[in-house]
Design a protein around this motif. Structure first.
Motif, PDB file in Angstrom:
ATOM      1  N   PRO A  32       0.841  -1.198   0.000  1.00 31.66           N
ATOM      2  CA  PRO A  32       0.000   0.000   0.000  1.00 31.66           C
ATOM      3  C   PRO A  32       0.882   1.256   0.000  1.00 31.66           C
ATOM      4  CG  PRO A  32      -0.713  -1.547   1.693  1.00 31.66           C
ATOM      5  CD  PRO A  32       0.584  -2.059   1.143  1.00 31.66           C
ATOM      6  N   LEU A  33       0.393   2.315  -0.583  1.00 23.02           N
ATOM      7  CA  LEU A  33       1.130   3.573  -0.642  1.00 23.02           C
ATOM      8  C   LEU A  33       1.526   4.005   0.776  1.00 23.02           C
ATOM      9  CD1 LEU A  33       2.096   5.775  -2.595  1.00 23.02           C
ATOM     10  CD2 LEU A  33      -0.051   6.977  -2.150  1.00 23.02           C
ATOM     11  N   GLY A  34       2.816   4.278   0.965  1.00 22.44           N
ATOM     12  CA  GLY A  34       3.309   4.716   2.264  1.00 22.44           C
ATOM     13  C   GLY A  34       3.821   3.587   3.143  1.00 22.44           C
ATOM     14  N   PHE A  35       3.768   2.354   2.649  1.00 21.61           N
ATOM     15  CA  PHE A  35       4.183   1.209   3.456  1.00 21.61           C
ATOM     16  C   PHE A  35       5.307   0.418   2.792  1.00 21.61           C
ATOM     17  CE2 PHE A  35       0.130   2.389   5.122  1.00 21.61           C
ATOM     18  CZ  PHE A  35       0.261   2.180   6.488  1.00 21.61           C
ATOM     19  N   CYS A  36       6.250   1.108   2.204  1.00 20.18           N
ATOM     20  CA  CYS A  36       7.431   0.487   1.608  1.00 20.18           C
ATOM     21  C   CYS A  36       8.620   0.816   2.509  1.00 20.18           C
ATOM     22  CB  CYS A  36       7.675   1.035   0.204  1.00 20.18           C
ATOM     23  SG  CYS A  36       9.197   0.416  -0.547  1.00 20.18           S
ATOM     24  N   TRP A  37       9.272  -0.210   3.020  1.00 26.03           N
ATOM     25  CA  TRP A  37      10.376   0.007   3.952  1.00 26.03           C
ATOM     26  C   TRP A  37      11.698  -0.484   3.383  1.00 26.03           C
ATOM     27  CZ3 TRP A  37       5.769  -2.250   6.168  1.00 26.03           C
ATOM     28  CH2 TRP A  37       4.954  -1.299   6.777  1.00 26.03           C
ATOM     29  N   ASP A  38      11.868  -0.344   2.085  1.00 29.00           N
ATOM     30  CA  ASP A  38      13.104  -0.774   1.452  1.00 29.00           C
ATOM     31  C   ASP A  38      14.044   0.415   1.278  1.00 29.00           C
ATOM     32  OD1 ASP A  38      14.609  -2.896   0.571  1.00 29.00           O
ATOM     33  OD2 ASP A  38      13.980  -2.691  -1.505  1.00 29.00           O
ATOM     34  N   LEU A  39      15.267   0.153   0.836  1.00 29.08           N
ATOM     35  CA  LEU A  39      16.284   1.197   0.715  1.00 29.08           C
ATOM     36  C   LEU A  39      15.868   2.359  -0.188  1.00 29.08           C
ATOM     37  CD1 LEU A  39      19.495  -1.023   0.557  1.00 29.08           C
ATOM     38  CD2 LEU A  39      18.538   0.173   2.528  1.00 29.08           C
ATOM     39  N   PRO A  40      15.310   2.108  -1.386  1.00 28.31           N
ATOM     40  CA  PRO A  40      14.963   3.254  -2.229  1.00 28.31           C
ATOM     41  C   PRO A  40      13.693   3.995  -1.786  1.00 28.31           C
ATOM     42  CG  PRO A  40      14.642   1.193  -3.429  1.00 28.31           C
ATOM     43  CD  PRO A  40      15.155   0.840  -2.078  1.00 28.31           C
ATOM     44  N   CYS A  41      12.984   3.468  -0.816  1.00 24.34           N
ATOM     45  CA  CYS A  41      11.734   4.094  -0.370  1.00 24.34           C
ATOM     46  C   CYS A  41      12.017   5.095   0.748  1.00 24.34           C
ATOM     47  CB  CYS A  41      10.764   3.031   0.153  1.00 24.34           C
ATOM     48  SG  CYS A  41      10.407   1.748  -1.055  1.00 24.34           S
ATOM     49  N   ASN A  42      11.180   6.091   0.829  1.00 25.24           N
ATOM     50  CA  ASN A  42      11.315   7.091   1.892  1.00 25.24           C
ATOM     51  C   ASN A  42      10.140   7.044   2.850  1.00 25.24           C
ATOM     52  OD1 ASN A  42      13.797   8.232   1.081  1.00 25.24           O
ATOM     53  ND2 ASN A  42      12.744   9.365  -0.534  1.00 25.24           N
ATOM     54  N   ASP A  43       9.447   5.923   2.923  1.00 29.06           N
ATOM     55  CA  ASP A  43       8.289   5.815   3.808  1.00 29.06           C
ATOM     56  C   ASP A  43       8.758   5.672   5.254  1.00 29.06           C
ATOM     57  OD1 ASP A  43       6.858   5.927   1.481  1.00 29.06           O
ATOM     58  OD2 ASP A  43       6.397   3.795   1.432  1.00 29.06           O
ATOM     59  N   GLU A  44       8.052   6.356   6.131  1.00 24.92           N
ATOM     60  CA  GLU A  44       8.474   6.349   7.531  1.00 24.92           C
ATOM     61  C   GLU A  44       8.228   4.988   8.175  1.00 24.92           C
ATOM     62  OE1 GLU A  44       5.998   8.733  10.256  1.00 24.92           O
ATOM     63  OE2 GLU A  44       4.638   9.033   8.561  1.00 24.92           O
ATOM     64  N   PRO A  45       9.149   4.557   9.011  1.00 29.15           N
ATOM     65  CA  PRO A  45       8.965   3.283   9.705  1.00 29.15           C
ATOM     66  C   PRO A  45       7.885   3.401  10.772  1.00 29.15           C
ATOM     67  CG  PRO A  45      10.937   4.371  10.489  1.00 29.15           C
ATOM     68  CD  PRO A  45      10.398   5.201   9.358  1.00 29.15           C
ATOM     69  N   LEU A  46       7.371   2.265  11.206  1.00 30.64           N
ATOM     70  CA  LEU A  46       6.385   2.250  12.280  1.00 30.64           C
ATOM     71  C   LEU A  46       7.113   2.373  13.618  1.00 30.64           C
ATOM     72  CD1 LEU A  46       4.074  -0.637  11.018  1.00 30.64           C
ATOM     73  CD2 LEU A  46       3.818   1.821  10.669  1.00 30.64           C
ATOM     74  N   HIS A  79     -11.736 -12.678   2.898  1.00 34.35           N
ATOM     75  CA  HIS A  79     -10.313 -12.993   3.015  1.00 34.35           C
ATOM     76  C   HIS A  79      -9.604 -12.305   1.867  1.00 34.35           C
ATOM     77  CE1 HIS A  79     -11.208 -16.006   6.015  1.00 34.35           C
ATOM     78  NE2 HIS A  79     -12.149 -16.465   5.213  1.00 34.35           N
ATOM     79  N   ILE A  80      -8.825 -11.292   2.158  1.00 33.56           N
ATOM     80  CA  ILE A  80      -8.152 -10.572   1.078  1.00 33.56           C
ATOM     81  C   ILE A  80      -6.643 -10.701   1.219  1.00 33.56           C
ATOM     82  CG2 ILE A  80     -10.066  -8.955   0.802  1.00 33.56           C
ATOM     83  CD1 ILE A  80      -8.270  -6.858   2.126  1.00 33.56           C
ATOM     84  N   LEU A  81      -5.984 -10.540   0.118  1.00 34.36           N
ATOM     85  CA  LEU A  81      -4.540 -10.642   0.045  1.00 34.36           C
ATOM     86  C   LEU A  81      -3.978  -9.237  -0.104  1.00 34.36           C
ATOM     87  CD1 LEU A  81      -1.986 -12.434  -0.312  1.00 34.36           C
ATOM     88  CD2 LEU A  81      -2.488 -12.424  -2.759  1.00 34.36           C
ATOM     89  N   VAL A  82      -3.206  -8.795   0.872  1.00 38.64           N
ATOM     90  CA  VAL A  82      -2.533  -7.506   0.788  1.00 38.64           C
ATOM     91  C   VAL A  82      -1.085  -7.799   0.437  1.00 38.64           C
ATOM     92  CG1 VAL A  82      -1.867  -5.402   2.017  1.00 38.64           C
ATOM     93  CG2 VAL A  82      -4.065  -6.487   2.510  1.00 38.64           C
ATOM     94  N   THR A  83      -0.687  -7.397  -0.745  1.00 39.06           N
ATOM     95  CA  THR A  83       0.669  -7.679  -1.203  1.00 39.06           C
ATOM     96  C   THR A  83       1.633  -6.654  -0.607  1.00 39.06           C
ATOM     97  OG1 THR A  83       0.233  -6.392  -3.201  1.00 39.06           O
ATOM     98  CG2 THR A  83      -0.082  -8.773  -3.333  1.00 39.06           C
ATOM     99  N   MET A  84       2.834  -7.112  -0.319  1.00 32.56           N
ATOM    100  CA  MET A  84       3.840  -6.243   0.307  1.00 32.56           C
ATOM    101  C   MET A  84       5.185  -6.467  -0.383  1.00 32.56           C
ATOM    102  SD  MET A  84       2.155  -4.665   2.744  1.00 32.56           S
ATOM    103  CE  MET A  84       3.325  -3.991   3.902  1.00 32.56           C
ATOM    104  N   GLY A  85       5.337  -5.937  -1.585  1.00 34.44           N
ATOM    105  CA  GLY A  85       6.615  -6.082  -2.278  1.00 34.44           C
ATOM    106  C   GLY A  85       6.530  -5.568  -3.694  1.00 34.44           C
ATOM    107  N   GLU A  86       7.651  -5.446  -4.323  1.00 38.37           N
ATOM    108  CA  GLU A  86       7.770  -5.016  -5.716  1.00 38.37           C
ATOM    109  C   GLU A  86       9.041  -5.632  -6.275  1.00 38.37           C
ATOM    110  OE1 GLU A  86       6.248  -3.544  -8.131  1.00 38.37           O
ATOM    111  OE2 GLU A  86       4.600  -2.542  -7.157  1.00 38.37           O
TER     112      GLU A  86
END
Length: 158
Positions: A32-46, A79-86
């Motif tokens: 989801p937008l704002g929930f990328c925690w990889d090196l090129p992402c600038n999304d804030e951690p929880l 039951h939904i699938l929330v994907t977390m990756g690219e």
């Protein structure tokens, strides 16, 4: 949203069937937008430690739950699938799993507030949950590719 289970004859055992699950993912396979925690992402951690200036769990969880509720409107099941990756993500896998673990722990400990349950899953588990929840199932008859299975239905070269 397309959710479909095809019942296809198994070509190796003429009478058995295999299931093929087809679906169109809501957000491709990215997070989801704002929930990328990889090196090129600038999304804030929880930040789940109350009392620290950067504490953001309630706000960020609310954003995530809003995304999940919006996505759930396009599924046939609950039951939904929330994907977390690219592509090329998870270079910082430790950051991903640390944040996803916090998200799971916080939401599941506040189920009375959010009324959802989240967990790590696999395509197999997702299929079982979808199928158990009245997923549309179609049976297909395909031309067999083995002379042992109805040889009169085999396609012939002209």
């Amino acid at each position: 949203m397309i959710q479909l289970c095809l019942q296809v004859p198994n070509q190796k055992a003429c009478q058995a069937y295999v299931y093929v699950v087809l679906g169109v993912l809501y957000n491709e396979y990215g997070p989801p937008l704002g929930f990328c925690w990889d090196l090129p992402c600038n999304d804030e951690p929880l930040v789940d430690r109350e009392g620290v200036p950067d504490y953001n769990m309630e706000e960020r969880v609310q954003e995530f739950v809003q995304f999940v509720r919006e996505q759930s409107g396009y599924y046939l099941t609950n039951h939904i699938l929330v994907t977390m990756g690219e592509d090329f993500q998870y270079q910082a896998a430790h950051s991903w799993f640390m944040n996803i673990d916090k998200l799971i722990r916080y939401i599941n400990s506040h189920q009375e507030k959010y009324n959802i349950n989240i967990f790590y899953s696999t395509p197999g588990v997702t299929f079982i949950l979808w199928h158990s929840n009245y997923l549309l199932t179609l049976s297909l008859r395909l031309l067999p590719q083995s002379p042992d299975c109805h040889p009169d239905l085999l396609a012939r070269e002209v």
